[in-house]
Design a protein around this motif. Structure first.
Motif, mmCIF file in Angstrom:
data_model
loop_
_atom_site.group_PDB
_atom_site.id
_atom_site.type_symbol
_atom_site.label_atom_id
_atom_site.label_comp_id
_atom_site.label_asym_id
_atom_site.label_seq_id
_atom_site.Cartn_x
_atom_site.Cartn_y
_atom_site.Cartn_z
ATOM 1 N N ASN A 17 0.827 -1.209 0.000
ATOM 2 C CA ASN A 17 0.000 0.000 0.000
ATOM 3 C C ASN A 17 0.862 1.260 0.000
ATOM 4 O O ASN A 17 0.533 2.248 -0.666
ATOM 5 C CB ASN A 17 -0.930 0.005 1.213
ATOM 6 N N LYS A 80 -8.220 2.994 -5.396
ATOM 7 C CA LYS A 80 -8.927 4.213 -5.002
ATOM 8 C C LYS A 80 -10.361 3.940 -4.550
ATOM 9 O O LYS A 80 -10.993 4.818 -3.958
ATOM 10 C CB LYS A 80 -8.911 5.218 -6.155
ATOM 11 N N GLY A 82 -11.037 1.924 -2.219
ATOM 12 C CA GLY A 82 -10.918 1.745 -0.782
ATOM 13 C C GLY A 82 -11.433 0.415 -0.263
ATOM 14 O O GLY A 82 -11.401 0.164 0.947
#
Length: 234
Positions: A17, A80, A82
């Motif tokens: 990440n 993006k 999440g």
């Protein structure tokens, strides 16, 4: 020609990440290297191990490689969102295209799972030695790859030296497109059947359904009929 082993250190989801975050932020290669060195030094004290770990992360996220641009672009879109399953899938696809040893280990585990065999370290190693030849660097690398699969939440350790698989459901259409595109990349074929796309052992922890409608709507793939079955190319 002997294949390169590549992965010599296990990596975890937090490190992946961070590497992705640095790349997405627009930093150049040197800036990513410097930032990763600072970040990894909090957990890795050995300079040699830190350098190896950073090198793996750079190969997955930090460097652009010709031919992989679309894979990375879609992977970024997934991160993006999440959502944990999409984030894992984005990393997974970049790991597959960066490291053939990781791809082969995933394929072996996926085939064992499909045939309902017990998944053990010994059996994975034996099958990998059949593919790559028995050498000490591979023996070490297999352990690091399996540890990585545990660290990113894909494998769990079970009694009697066996592994269990955690499943992730992919519903995001871009995720499904990424799976299909990654498979057409790593298989190195002129075309791949829709059946093979939906039953790929390389994506063993993911549950998904690649449909012709999704592929056609993406405007990325060509769909044809060959030998009585639908096939896909890019």
């Amino acid at each position: 020609m002997r294949k390169r082993i590549g992965i010599s250190r296990n990596i975890n989801l937090g490190w992946l990440n961070k590497a992705a975050e640095l790349y997405i932020s627009g930093k150049d290669e040197k800036e990513i290297i410097d930032a990763l060195d600072e970040y990894l030094s909090l957990e890795i004290k050995s300079p040699t191990n830190l350098k190896k770990t950073r090198g793996i992360l750079m190969n997955i996220w930090g460097r652009d490689v010709e031919g992989r641009e679309r894979i990375k672009k879609i992977a970024i879109e997934l991160l993006k969102t999440g959502k944990n399953e999409n984030i894992l899938l984005g990393h997974w696809c970049l790991m597959l295209v960066a490291y053939p040893v990781f791809t082969d280990i995933c394929s072996i585990i996926g085939k064992m799972d499909r045939q309902r065999f017990h998944i053990t370290n010994r059996d994975i190693k034996n099958k990998m030695f059949d593919l790559w030849g028995e050498r000490s660097t591979l023996y070490h690398s297999i352990d690091k790859n399996i540890k990585t699969l545990k660290d990113i939440g894909v494998l769990d350790t079970l009694p009697k030296n066996r592994y269990g698989i955690n499943r992730y459901n992919i519903e995001n259409k871009k995720g499904i497109i990424l799976i299909a595109y990654t498979l057409t990349y790593i298989k190195e074929k002129l075309y791949i059947s829709t059946m093979e796309l939906n039953n790929s052992p390389e994506f063993f922890p993911f549950e998904y359904n690649i449909t012709i409608d999704i592929l056609e709507d993406s405007n990325i793939f060509s769909i044809d009929r060959f030998g009585g079955e639908l096939v896909v190319s890019r």
